[in-house]
Design a protein around this motif. Structure first.
Motif, PDB file in Angstrom:
ATOM      1  N   TYR A 143      -6.542  11.068  -3.096  1.00 45.89           N
ATOM      2  CA  TYR A 143      -5.808  12.327  -3.216  1.00 45.89           C
ATOM      3  C   TYR A 143      -5.142  12.681  -1.886  1.00 45.89           C
ATOM      4  N   ALA A 144      -3.953  13.205  -1.979  1.00 48.57           N
ATOM      5  CA  ALA A 144      -3.223  13.597  -0.774  1.00 48.57           C
ATOM      6  C   ALA A 144      -3.947  14.739  -0.067  1.00 48.57           C
TER       7      ALA A 144
ATOM      8  N   ILE B  99      -2.140   9.900  -5.365  1.00 53.30           N
ATOM      9  CA  ILE B  99      -1.197   8.955  -4.779  1.00 53.30           C
ATOM     10  C   ILE B  99      -1.392   7.588  -5.443  1.00 53.30           C
ATOM     11  N   VAL B 100      -0.365   7.095  -6.097  1.00 55.53           N
ATOM     12  CA  VAL B 100      -0.417   5.797  -6.771  1.00 55.53           C
ATOM     13  C   VAL B 100       0.429   4.812  -5.962  1.00 55.53           C
TER      14      VAL B 100
ATOM     15  N   THR C 188       0.813  -1.215   0.000  1.00 60.64           N
ATOM     16  CA  THR C 188       0.000   0.000   0.000  1.00 60.64           C
ATOM     17  C   THR C 188       0.849   1.268   0.000  1.00 60.64           C
ATOM     18  N   ALA C 189       2.158   1.138   0.143  1.00 63.11           N
ATOM     19  CA  ALA C 189       3.028   2.316   0.153  1.00 63.11           C
ATOM     20  C   ALA C 189       2.984   3.001  -1.211  1.00 63.11           C
ATOM     21  N   PRO C 190       3.050   4.333  -1.237  1.00 61.43           N
ATOM     22  CA  PRO C 190       2.988   5.025  -2.529  1.00 61.43           C
ATOM     23  C   PRO C 190       4.221   4.750  -3.377  1.00 61.43           C
ATOM     24  N   ALA C 191       4.006   4.658  -4.684  1.00 59.08           N
ATOM     25  CA  ALA C 191       5.100   4.480  -5.643  1.00 59.08           C
ATOM     26  C   ALA C 191       5.450   5.792  -6.314  1.00 59.08           C
TER      27      ALA C 191
END
Length: 945
Positions: free
Chosen positions: A692-693, A503-504, A484-487
């Motif tokens: 979205y952040a 956030i992808v 789940t960490a953002p890439a």
């Protein structure tokens, strides 16, 4: 408690006096029994096949079935005068199933007795039992999968294959090679587990390593970090086979243990078992593990043991009927040319997928940006070194790192190095608005920026890491990173003028790569993305290319927008796969004809594809595949695709959902819209991003629970696009529900442009409308109401104002001044239709003095005015600074070429950007032409009358 009976895979029907009362050949016109119709459809939904073994004439019988709309329910039809047992045997053989999974229903007890005597494995039923068949345990599979509904289609495709094989003039090997088989191996999802279990109970035991698992076992194993449950899908040019393979592996110390592998009996003749095993072996080796296998001997599965031995496994230990096999590392079976195996990329395996080709092709060129390149070994070393510097600077999984560099090899390797450190990249070029940059740094909690050399214009709270700085020791990279960490982070325009940060996740990126199945058999693939790193479209072919060992080419900042430079770059590297926006591809296409022999596929995304682009492509590159891909950033690059084989009469469809994604066309009540009826497009599946952040309300408004999947917590994204799904399932895009548009591949919210314009002190109100010019490129027209007692500001001033807060694609092409924005009477909403009509009208040019300009300069000014739609420019203004773009540069060149042929090459217009410079060059070219004419020595023929 009795054992569960062997499930029935196929029910073979007699027709006359069974499916209906009467004999069709005797001119009866019987209606099918309602009980027969009910049983046919219920069992078909369960994945049980139907076939016909009946007496009579084939054409007459099939005609009657067709008239009642049930012919397609039967996967095999045998009608004649021979023994029913012979027909049943032939049906079982044609379907590739065992006789012990076949049932037979007939009204005649003599016929049933003949079948039972000749084929004792086949269960026989009287016609009087038809209504009760769906309730019998042998007709109720323990699990009923979504794939079951398509089983009939798979067998129908198999009949087409058999027909093709019978008509094929070459050898069996040649026919296999002609099928274009693609085997896709992926980790089983919750939705796949029912089918995985179904394979264990339906697959003939000769195709398995002997171990069995029930559904609860598979669910438990799929949740365990020690185990992997993998499924394999197969397709070819005739269609889908569905999920036909299963493997269960366990990580035990330094071993990868293959506990179970099996293949459906339907694909025994396709030779995919060996490639499947080789993939599993290579997967284990790439992960640094020793491939081993456990095998349970049964009376029927010796052939699977032979397959394991041919794949390089040797028996290491035996315990009764259990064998332990170990793979010989020296055994390197030759690759199978007739089938292409596509593996899944997981979030955990993302670095291995993107950088693991260094072990296979270390010295092959991996990435090219402009004139610079790196091999796979150099890419591995460069990104690892940067990742360690970032970790030493405090970067951890989950953090966002700003890549503050122009489009270059440094920017690309910086992004990949950030990913390797477990963090997320966010690319913002140095000319980015300082105010916007500061706002986003705060919103994203960004604390580190990657730069090259001295940094300027960055918010003070950022720690900088120099791309070319020394490596600070050997900081350890994270062993695991949550999926789940953002890439990466991509910004899109927002309604307040401040971009939204999408956030992808690493899982999203991995799913996007897995969904790619571009053909790359034969030779070394080369990808070329004529796109900016600021937009995630470049990942479409680039990320996939890294996972298959391709050479991956991107333009640098100097080549972006320069059609000549882009076509020269493509000609230099001769790509096999190309990605672009439709607008850019239209400009590139004439320069790509020299790539006919190598360019295998073009993938376009970012805008609607005009039919004229398809027609031009087919004219210039008739053998090159053409794919229209669709997807917003919120669904990770693209998730819908359409293979465009013909020039469409209407809109070019966007197609169907790619593997791992779902596409729903819904009405306002979130119910599926009827076929051919407009609805709003929603996207589901593994590529839907977290949101979205720092915008929870906005995220909640467009990321909704997905009611169409059984996955807990599944969400779908509301695109705001109007779409129509045809009866064939293919989706067409029909515009936006709101005011969001795509301009040169970048998504622009008109409301965001309007918000920026209204911050100008002279603008009271603004309305922005998109329109397609004569070149089909989408541009924006801004209608402005000025504040009281204020003169309309000049176009150059508004362009400069917009440039401070908007990307280049969002800057309006034209500015019109109106007394009021029109309102539609019926809805009391803004009348966009009226504005759109005005946007298409030729602008009324304000009178302007060109006193002191030369004749050539005035001619050039007239051309500029027509292209730009305004007259607010001087001789020394740059075309690109007053509303021009790369597409208008091409149109400018065409106009100059018509008036002064050969005077200025298109590539020079990026340097000769002013009227003054262009006039000087045109006049010099004309003078050279005159001198060459005067100096030419006359020939006798020149004086002949």
């Amino acid at each position: 408690m009795t054992d569960r009976p062997e499930p029935v895979k196929c029910l073979v029907w007699d027709l006359d006096d069974t499916v209906w009362d009467g004999v069709v050949l005797e001119n009866d016109r019987p209606e099918p029994h309602s009980a027969a119709l009910h049983s046919l459809r219920v069992l078909d939904e369960r994945g049980i096949l139907h076939a016909v073994a009946s007496r009579g004439e084939l054409d007459v019988a099939t005609g009657h079935l067709r008239r009642h709309g049930i012919e397609d329910l039967f996967s095999a039809i045998t009608v004649g005068w021979g023994a029913k047992s012979v027909a049943v045997r032939e049906i079982a053989e044609s379907l590739g199933i065992g006789l012990d999974t076949v049932a037979f229903v007939d009204n005649d007890p003599v016929e049933r007795a003949e079948v039972a005597a000749a084929l004792p494995q086949v269960r026989c039923y009287a016609a009087e039992q038809i209504a009760e068949l769906p309730g019998l345990p042998e007709f109720v599979p323990e699990v009923i999968t979504a794939e079951a509904r398509h089983r009939r289609d798979y067998y129908r495709a198999e009949r087409a294959r058999r027909t093709g094989e019978n008509e094929f003039a070459g050898s069996d090997a040649d026919f296999l090679a002609s099928l274009d088989l693609v085997l896709t191996v992926r980790r089983a999802t919750a939705a796949d587990l029912d089918r995985a279990y179904e394979l264990t109970v339906r697959t003939h035991q000769l195709n398995t390593t002997g171990r069995t698992y029930d559904l609860a076992d598979l669910r438990e194993l799929s949740r365990s970090p020690e185990y992997e449950v993998l499924v394999a899908d197969l397709r070819d040019r005739f269609g889908e086979y569905g999920t036909i393979g299963l493997a269960v592996t366990r990580r035990r110390g330094t071993d990868s243990v293959l506990l179970l592998t099996l293949m459906s009996c339907r694909v025994m003749s396709r030779g995919v078992g060996g490639p499947f095993l080789r993939f599993l072996i290579e997967r284990a080796r790439t992960a640094g593990l020793r491939p081993t296998a456990e095998f349970v001997t049964t009376p029927a599965n010796r052939i699977m043991l032979v397959t394991l031995r041919f794949a390089g496994f040797t028996v290491d230990a035996t315990d009764g009927d259990h064998l332990l096999l170990v793979h010989d590392p020296a055994h390197r079976p030759p690759p199978t040319s007739h089938v292409r195996v596509v593996g899944e990329t997981t979030a955990a395996g993302l670095p291995l997928a993107l950088f693991g080709q260094v072990h296979r092709v270390p010295d092959r060129t991996a990435v090219v940006v402009g004139d610079r390149r790196l091999t796979y070994r150099e890419l591995d070393e460069t990104t690892t070194a940067l990742a360690r510097r970032l970790v030493a600077a405090g970067v951890r999984p989950g953090t966002v790192v700003l890549v503050h560099l122009p489009q270059s090899l440094d920017a690309l390797t910086a992004a990949l190095g950030v990913l390797r450190a477990g963090a997320a990249w966010w690319i913002a070029e140095p000319d980015h608005s300082a105010a916007t940059l500061t706002a986003l740094v705060d919103e994203l909690g960004c604390a580190v920026a990657v730069v090259a050399g001295p940094a300027a214009g960055l918010p003070g709270q950022l720690t900088t890491v120099d791309m070319r700085g020394p490596e600070p020791g050997r900081a350890e990279l994270p062993a695991t990173v949550p999926e789940t960490a953002p890439a990466y982070v991509i910004t899109t325009s927002g309604s307040t003028g401040i971009p939204k940060a999408v956030i992808v996740s690493r899982a999203n990126l991995a799913a996007m790569i897995t969904a790619r199945d571009y053909d790359h058999r034969g030779g070394e693939p080369v990808t070329f993305a004529a796109l900016r790193l600021l937009w995630d479209g470049w990942l479409m072919v680039f990320a996939w290319g890294l996972t298959v060992g391709a050479t991956n080419v991107l333009p640098d900042a100097a080549a972006l927008g320069n059609v000549t430079a882009l076509t020269e770059l493509a000609a230099r590297w001769r790509p096999t796969h190309l990605a672009a926006t439709p607008s850019m591809y239209r400009l590139l296409l004439p320069g790509l004809t020299g790539l006919r022999d190598v360019l295998r596929q073009v993938a376009l995304a970012g805008e609607a594809v005009p039919a004229s682009v398809v027609a031009r492509h087919r004219e210039l590159l008739p053998e090159t595949g053409f794919v229209n891909e669709y997807g917003p950033t919120e669904a990770t690059v693209t998730c819908i695709a359409y293979d465009v084989r013909e020039v469409p009469r209407g809109p070019v469809p966007i197609g169907t959902a790619m593997r791992g994604s779902a596409a729903y066309v819904l009405d306002p009540m979130l119910r599926p819209a009827a076929p051919d009826t407009p609805g709003e497009l929603y996207l589901g599946g593994a590529q839907v991003v977290p949101g979205y952040a720092a915008r929870p309300a906005l995220t909640a408004g467009v990321f909704l629970p997905d009611p169409f999947t059984g996955e807990p917590g599944a969400r779908m994204y509301r695109t705001g696009d109007v779409a129509v799904r045809g009866s064939d399932g293919v989706i067409e895009f029909h515009g936006r529900v709101d005011g969001q548009v795509k301009v040169r591949g970048v998504r622009v919210e008109r409301a965001g442009v309007e918000a920026v314009l209204e911050t100008h002190p002279a603008i009271q109100e603004a309305a922005v409308i998109d329109f397609a010019g004569s070149d089909d490129a989408v541009r924006l027209t801004a209608f402005c109401v000025v504040t009281a007692d204020t003169d309309p500001p000049p176009a150059r001033e508004l362009i400069a104002h917009c440039r401070g807060g908007l990307p280049p694609q969002a800057i309006p092409h034209r500015f019109r001044f109106v007394e009021a924005i029109p309102i539609a009477t019926a809805s009391t909403k803004r009348d966009d239709a009226a504005l759109r009509a005005w946007a298409g009208e030729a602008p009324v040019a304000a009178p302007i003095s060109r006193e002191g300009w030369t004749e050539t300069e005035q001619e050039l000014a007239a051309i500029w005015q027509e292209l730009l739609g305004h007259t607010d420019f001087e001789r020394t203004d740059s075309f690109l600074d007053i509303g021009g773009d790369s597409h208008l540069i091409v149109r400018l060149h065409l106009a100059l070429e018509a008036r002064w042929p050969g005077a200025i090459r298109v590539g020079r217009l990026f340097d000769l950007a002013t009227i003054e410079a262009q006039a000087t060059t045109v006049q010099a070219a004309a003078a050279d032409t005159c001198r060459n004419t005067e100096d030419r020595t006359p020939t006798p023929q020149a004086f002949e009358l």
